[in-house]
Design an enzyme around this catalytic site. Structure first.
Site, PDB file in Angstrom:
ATOM      1  N   ASP A   1     -32.077  -6.880 -65.493  1.00 57.63           N
ATOM      2  CA  ASP A   1     -30.826  -7.279 -64.606  1.00 57.63           C
ATOM      3  C   ASP A   1     -29.946  -5.825 -64.823  1.00 57.63           C
TER       4      ASP A   1
ATOM      5  N   CYS B   1     -43.387 -27.257 -54.446  1.00 58.55           N
ATOM      6  CA  CYS B   1     -42.329 -28.274 -54.443  1.00 58.55           C
ATOM      7  C   CYS B   1     -42.794 -29.581 -53.751  1.00 58.55           C
TER       8      CYS B   1
ATOM      9  N   CYS C   1     -40.614 -32.664 -52.736  1.00 59.14           N
ATOM     10  CA  CYS C   1     -39.386 -32.835 -53.547  1.00 59.14           C
ATOM     11  C   CYS C   1     -38.276 -31.863 -52.937  1.00 59.14           C
TER      12      CYS C   1
ATOM     13  N   CYS D   1     -33.240 -30.391 -56.263  1.00 52.50           N
ATOM     14  CA  CYS D   1     -32.451 -29.420 -56.453  1.00 52.50           C
ATOM     15  C   CYS D   1     -31.553 -29.379 -55.407  1.00 52.50           C
TER      16      CYS D   1
ATOM     17  N   CYS E   1     -27.174 -30.330 -56.048  1.00 50.54           N
ATOM     18  CA  CYS E   1     -26.240 -29.226 -56.150  1.00 50.54           C
ATOM     19  C   CYS E   1     -24.572 -29.902 -55.802  1.00 50.54           C
TER      20      CYS E   1
ATOM     21  N   CYS F   1     -24.181 -22.724 -64.587  1.00 52.89           N
ATOM     22  CA  CYS F   1     -24.442 -23.928 -63.966  1.00 52.89           C
ATOM     23  C   CYS F   1     -26.093 -24.206 -64.078  1.00 52.89           C
TER      24      CYS F   1
ATOM     25  N   CYS G   1     -29.077 -27.412 -60.746  1.00 53.88           N
ATOM     26  CA  CYS G   1     -30.381 -27.402 -59.999  1.00 53.88           C
ATOM     27  C   CYS G   1     -31.659 -27.091 -60.656  1.00 53.88           C
TER      28      CYS G   1
ATOM     29  N   CYS H   1     -35.181 -30.476 -62.003  1.00 57.99           N
ATOM     30  CA  CYS H   1     -36.549 -29.875 -61.491  1.00 57.99           C
ATOM     31  C   CYS H   1     -37.665 -30.504 -62.261  1.00 57.99           C
TER      32      CYS H   1
HETATM   33  C1  B12 Z   1     -26.355 -12.084 -57.748  1.00 50.89           C
HETATM   34  C2  B12 Z   1     -27.388 -12.907 -58.861  1.00 50.89           C
HETATM   35  C3  B12 Z   1     -26.890 -14.126 -58.861  1.00 50.89           C
HETATM   36  C4  B12 Z   1     -25.695 -14.851 -58.008  1.00 50.89           C
HETATM   37  C5  B12 Z   1     -26.322 -15.245 -56.541  1.00 50.89           C
HETATM   38  C6  B12 Z   1     -27.909 -15.958 -56.860  1.00 50.89           C
HETATM   39  C7  B12 Z   1     -28.893 -16.271 -55.722  1.00 50.89           C
HETATM   40  N1  B12 Z   1     -29.628 -17.163 -55.656  1.00 50.89           N
HETATM   41  O1  B12 Z   1     -28.659 -15.305 -54.915  1.00 50.89           O
HETATM   42  C8  B12 Z   1     -25.386 -16.080 -58.769  1.00 50.89           C
HETATM   43  C9  B12 Z   1     -24.060 -15.471 -59.430  1.00 50.89           C
HETATM   44  C10 B12 Z   1     -24.743 -17.196 -57.927  1.00 50.89           C
HETATM   45  C11 B12 Z   1     -26.345 -16.298 -60.035  1.00 50.89           C
HETATM   46  C12 B12 Z   1     -26.787 -17.608 -60.353  1.00 50.89           C
HETATM   47  C13 B12 Z   1     -27.711 -17.576 -61.306  1.00 50.89           C
HETATM   48  N2  B12 Z   1     -28.502 -16.665 -61.776  1.00 50.89           N
HETATM   49 CO1  B12 Z   1     -28.595 -14.945 -61.157  1.00 50.89          CO
HETATM   50  N3  B12 Z   1     -28.962 -12.865 -60.466  1.00 50.89           N
HETATM   51  C14 B12 Z   1     -28.525 -12.554 -59.706  1.00 50.89           C
HETATM   52  C15 B12 Z   1     -29.008 -11.059 -59.745  1.00 50.89           C
HETATM   53  C16 B12 Z   1     -28.487  -9.957 -60.323  1.00 50.89           C
HETATM   54  C17 B12 Z   1     -29.532 -10.742 -58.228  1.00 50.89           C
HETATM   55  C18 B12 Z   1     -30.173 -11.792 -57.135  1.00 50.89           C
HETATM   56  C19 B12 Z   1     -30.132 -11.471 -55.745  1.00 50.89           C
HETATM   57  O2  B12 Z   1     -30.298 -10.422 -55.361  1.00 50.89           O
HETATM   58  N4  B12 Z   1     -29.611 -12.594 -54.980  1.00 50.89           N
HETATM   59  C20 B12 Z   1     -29.957 -12.360 -53.591  1.00 50.89           C
HETATM   60  C21 B12 Z   1     -30.972 -13.418 -53.144  1.00 50.89           C
HETATM   61  C22 B12 Z   1     -31.067 -13.288 -51.602  1.00 50.89           C
HETATM   62  O3  B12 Z   1     -32.195 -12.863 -53.666  1.00 50.89           O
HETATM   63  P1  B12 Z   1     -32.932 -13.307 -55.193  1.00 50.89           P
HETATM   64  O4  B12 Z   1     -31.934 -14.104 -55.745  1.00 50.89           O
HETATM   65  O5  B12 Z   1     -33.458 -12.243 -55.623  1.00 50.89           O
HETATM   66  O6  B12 Z   1     -34.186 -14.645 -54.640  1.00 50.89           O
HETATM   67  C23 B12 Z   1     -34.685 -14.627 -53.617  1.00 50.89           C
HETATM   68  C24 B12 Z   1     -35.655 -14.017 -53.255  1.00 50.89           C
HETATM   69  O7  B12 Z   1     -36.677 -13.456 -54.484  1.00 50.89           O
HETATM   70  C25 B12 Z   1     -36.597 -14.614 -52.341  1.00 50.89           C
HETATM   71  N5  B12 Z   1     -37.969 -14.405 -52.375  1.00 50.89           N
HETATM   72  C26 B12 Z   1     -38.835 -13.794 -53.181  1.00 50.89           C
HETATM   73  N6  B12 Z   1     -39.883 -13.102 -52.713  1.00 50.89           N
HETATM   74  C27 B12 Z   1     -39.884 -13.468 -51.385  1.00 50.89           C
HETATM   75  C28 B12 Z   1     -40.463 -12.973 -50.420  1.00 50.89           C
HETATM   76  C29 B12 Z   1     -40.145 -13.383 -49.112  1.00 50.89           C
HETATM   77  C30 B12 Z   1     -40.820 -12.686 -47.982  1.00 50.89           C
HETATM   78  C31 B12 Z   1     -38.828 -13.970 -48.943  1.00 50.89           C
HETATM   79  C32 B12 Z   1     -38.344 -14.109 -47.576  1.00 50.89           C
HETATM   80  C33 B12 Z   1     -38.211 -14.533 -49.871  1.00 50.89           C
HETATM   81  C34 B12 Z   1     -38.550 -14.130 -50.988  1.00 50.89           C
HETATM   82  O8  B12 Z   1     -36.579 -16.030 -53.027  1.00 50.89           O
HETATM   83  C35 B12 Z   1     -35.363 -15.941 -53.745  1.00 50.89           C
HETATM   84  C36 B12 Z   1     -34.102 -17.076 -53.337  1.00 50.89           C
HETATM   85  O9  B12 Z   1     -32.927 -16.755 -53.365  1.00 50.89           O
HETATM   86  C37 B12 Z   1     -30.451 -11.415 -60.486  1.00 50.89           C
HETATM   87  C38 B12 Z   1     -31.038 -10.279 -61.016  1.00 50.89           C
HETATM   88  C39 B12 Z   1     -31.737  -9.277 -60.084  1.00 50.89           C
HETATM   89  N7  B12 Z   1     -31.415  -8.045 -60.035  1.00 50.89           N
HETATM   90  O10 B12 Z   1     -32.659  -9.533 -59.577  1.00 50.89           O
HETATM   91  C40 B12 Z   1     -30.127 -12.639 -61.208  1.00 50.89           C
HETATM   92  C41 B12 Z   1     -31.051 -13.645 -61.356  1.00 50.89           C
HETATM   93  C42 B12 Z   1     -31.675 -14.095 -60.164  1.00 50.89           C
HETATM   94  N8  B12 Z   1     -30.215 -14.801 -62.057  1.00 50.89           N
HETATM   95  C43 B12 Z   1     -30.909 -15.476 -62.932  1.00 50.89           C
HETATM   96  C44 B12 Z   1     -30.227 -16.978 -63.378  1.00 50.89           C
HETATM   97  C45 B12 Z   1     -30.944 -17.164 -64.765  1.00 50.89           C
HETATM   98  C46 B12 Z   1     -29.199 -17.211 -62.811  1.00 50.89           C
HETATM   99  C47 B12 Z   1     -28.603 -18.724 -63.064  1.00 50.89           C
HETATM  100  C48 B12 Z   1     -29.713 -19.784 -63.634  1.00 50.89           C
HETATM  101  C49 B12 Z   1     -27.623 -18.751 -64.189  1.00 50.89           C
HETATM  102  C50 B12 Z   1     -26.874 -19.994 -64.386  1.00 50.89           C
HETATM  103  N9  B12 Z   1     -27.502 -20.925 -65.106  1.00 50.89           N
HETATM  104  O11 B12 Z   1     -25.619 -20.273 -64.047  1.00 50.89           O
HETATM  105  C51 B12 Z   1     -28.085 -19.073 -61.697  1.00 50.89           C
HETATM  106  C52 B12 Z   1     -29.201 -19.797 -60.720  1.00 50.89           C
HETATM  107  C53 B12 Z   1     -28.506 -20.086 -59.152  1.00 50.89           C
HETATM  108  C54 B12 Z   1     -29.785 -20.128 -58.276  1.00 50.89           C
HETATM  109  N10 B12 Z   1     -30.247 -21.252 -57.944  1.00 50.89           N
HETATM  110  O12 B12 Z   1     -30.036 -19.113 -57.776  1.00 50.89           O
HETATM  111  C55 B12 Z   1     -32.221 -14.934 -63.211  1.00 50.89           C
HETATM  112  C56 B12 Z   1     -32.996 -15.923 -62.551  1.00 50.89           C
HETATM  113  C57 B12 Z   1     -34.443 -16.152 -63.524  1.00 50.89           C
HETATM  114  C58 B12 Z   1     -35.437 -17.086 -62.670  1.00 50.89           C
HETATM  115  N11 B12 Z   1     -36.096 -17.594 -63.387  1.00 50.89           N
HETATM  116  O13 B12 Z   1     -35.257 -16.874 -61.600  1.00 50.89           O
HETATM  117  C59 B12 Z   1     -32.155 -13.496 -62.527  1.00 50.89           C
HETATM  118  C60 B12 Z   1     -33.441 -12.860 -62.085  1.00 50.89           C
HETATM  119  C61 B12 Z   1     -31.761 -12.552 -63.976  1.00 50.89           C
HETATM  120  C62 B12 Z   1     -32.878 -12.247 -64.897  1.00 50.89           C
HETATM  121  N12 B12 Z   1     -32.931 -11.050 -65.123  1.00 50.89           N
HETATM  122  O14 B12 Z   1     -33.317 -13.172 -65.607  1.00 50.89           O
HETATM  123  N13 B12 Z   1     -27.309 -15.094 -59.950  1.00 50.89           N
HETATM  124  S1  SF4 Z   2     -26.454 -23.302 -60.028  1.00 49.69           S
HETATM  125 FE1  SF4 Z   2     -27.703 -24.365 -58.617  1.00 49.69          FE
HETATM  126  S2  SF4 Z   2     -26.807 -26.426 -58.638  1.00 49.69           S
HETATM  127 FE2  SF4 Z   2     -25.107 -25.349 -59.803  1.00 49.69          FE
HETATM  128  S3  SF4 Z   2     -23.859 -24.671 -58.217  1.00 49.69           S
HETATM  129 FE3  SF4 Z   2     -25.242 -23.067 -58.125  1.00 49.69          FE
HETATM  130  S4  SF4 Z   2     -26.964 -23.625 -56.533  1.00 49.69           S
HETATM  131 FE4  SF4 Z   2     -25.612 -25.454 -57.117  1.00 49.69          FE
HETATM  132  S1  SF4 Z   3     -36.155 -29.843 -57.953  1.00 46.02           S
HETATM  133 FE1  SF4 Z   3     -37.986 -28.145 -58.481  1.00 46.02          FE
HETATM  134  S2  SF4 Z   3     -39.923 -29.098 -57.544  1.00 46.02           S
HETATM  135 FE2  SF4 Z   3     -37.897 -30.150 -56.765  1.00 46.02          FE
HETATM  136  S3  SF4 Z   3     -37.704 -28.872 -54.634  1.00 46.02           S
HETATM  137 FE3  SF4 Z   3     -36.415 -28.271 -56.329  1.00 46.02          FE
HETATM  138  S4  SF4 Z   3     -37.493 -26.465 -57.179  1.00 46.02           S
HETATM  139 FE4  SF4 Z   3     -39.270 -27.768 -56.193  1.00 46.02          FE
END
Ligand code: B12
Ligand code: SF4
Ligand code: SF4
Length: 308
Positions: free
Chosen positions: A117, A179, A182, A185, A189, A232, A235, A239
């Protein structure tokens, strides 16, 4: 070889991605254009480098992706990934040991870069394509057997660590076959933060509000916090892919700091120096002294008993 070296260092999963360009960049860009990132303007600033892995390490050909199972389970006002030693440090130091082992097996002049990260990398996509698991409707990278309570790290290198595999079909990812029907999540939320799964509106997410948002809360935000001090897990906790007992990541689970619960009355009193002494080597540092104190004051006023 790289995968077995990583597994020997206690990661829950490891895999290799051989390829150049993320396939989710366009979705990521659209997410930014919609403003779903809120005040996280650093995501906007670093959006271009996320297009191509070679912008992070020149001539990058392969990425070793690892998942580290975070210690400690159960309810709390601190999210699981932030309990215990800062995961950035834990994962980074283990990956550096992996680098030491790989160096002797590759030609001199080979480059390695460790990221946890800490670089503009779409880490979930990297993990997905390296075969660590799948993306759930909650957006989490879920490792079968270990679940989603894993954090991700990467090792980028300019030597091939495997053979290229085709990029995944986006529509297959978005069918969420693992999933099935289901939607626990999405329905659980507390703020209805999910847009079209797996994307969420960060501005509504309690993780964003407690960690990334600066300044005072609006009324609906205060009402939604429900005593949380940092992050938080709702979600993920609902799961079915998460095992009932936590998967050990190798940290001593009996001596975790921060623990699951922090006393909001004490946290609200910490000045900047005390915050630094207490949280500098933990993931809670990210919330900043004023942000964490704000969360604690809100918790004392609105939910003295902590999250339900
Ligand atoms: C910004 C960020 C946040 C933001 C926005 C999260 C979000 N969902 O976008 C906030 C502050 C809300 C956040 C919260 C959390 N985060 Co955060 N966050 C990041 C960060 C720095 C960037 C994520 C990002 O670019 N978001 C924009 C969205 C659009 O992209 P994304 O999250 O990468 O994921 C999407 C794509 O990967 C997509 N995807 C993947 N492949 C493909 C292919 C196609 C074709 C498509 C269409 C989509 C797709 O699916 C994902 C859905 O969102 C990453 C680290 C990193 N450098 O990646 C950590 C990261 C995602 N976070 C992490 C964690 C642990 C969390 C939390 C669990 C923390 C907590 N307990 O409070 C929560 C989870 C919330 C959730 N359900 O996502 C971990 C996730 C680990 C994992 N197992 O997935 C990461 C990877 C950090 C790490 N190094 O471990 N986070
Ligand atoms: S971490 Fe998941 S359940 Fe908690 S507020 Fe964010 S999206 Fe909703
Ligand atoms: S709770 Fe887990 S298995 Fe159910 S829809 Fe969400 S990510 Fe998928």
């Amino acid at each position: 070889m790289a995968i077995s070296a990583a597994m020997a260092h206690g990661f829950a999963a490891a895999g290799v991605l051989v390829g150049r360009n993320p396939v989710s960049w366009t979705s990521f860009r659209e997410w930014l254009d919609d403003g779903s990132h809120g005040e996280m303007e650093w995501l906007e600033r670093d959006s271009e480098p996320r297009r191509d892995f070679a912008q992070i390490l020149p001539y990058c050909t392969s990425i070793l992706s690892v998942a580290y199972a975070v210690p400690g389970g159960g309810a709390g006002n601190v999210a699981r990934y932030a309990r215990g030693d800062d995961y950035h440090r834990v994962v980074r130091s283990r990956l550096k040991e992996v680098v030491q082992e790989l160096r002797s097996r590759f030609p001199s002049g080979t480059h390695f870069r460790v990221c946890v990260d800490t670089a503009p990398l779409l880490e979930r996509e990297v993990a997905l394509r390296a075969g660590l698991g799948f993306i759930g409707k909650n957006g989490m990278l879920i490792v079968p057997g270990a679940g989603s309570h894993v954090v991700l790290g990467e090792l980028l290198t300019d030597v091939p660590l495997g053979t290229p595999v085709a990029a995944p079909d986006p529509s297959a990812i978005l069918r969420f076959e693992r999933c099935g029907e289901c939607r626990a999540c999405l329905d659980s939320c507390p703020t209805g933060a999910f847009l079209a799964p797996p994307f969420l509106d960060a501005r509504k997410c309690l993780s964003y509000l407690t960690i990334e948002k600066r300044g005072p809360f609006e009324k609906w935000e205060r009402d939604a916090l429900d005593g949380r001090l940092f992050g938080c897990d709702v979600c993920q906790d609902v799961c079915p892919w998460n095992p009932p007992a936590p998967v050990s990541g190798g940290t001593d689970g009996d001596h975790l700091f921060p623990p699951a619960w922090l006393d909001p009355a004490k946290v609200a009193e910490l000045d900047a120096a005390a915050f630094r002494r207490t949280f500098f080597r933990t993931a809670v540092w990210r919330a900043t002294s004023s942000g964490l104190a704000r969360n604690a004051r809100e918790a004392l006023e609105t939910s003295p008993g902590g999250p339900r």
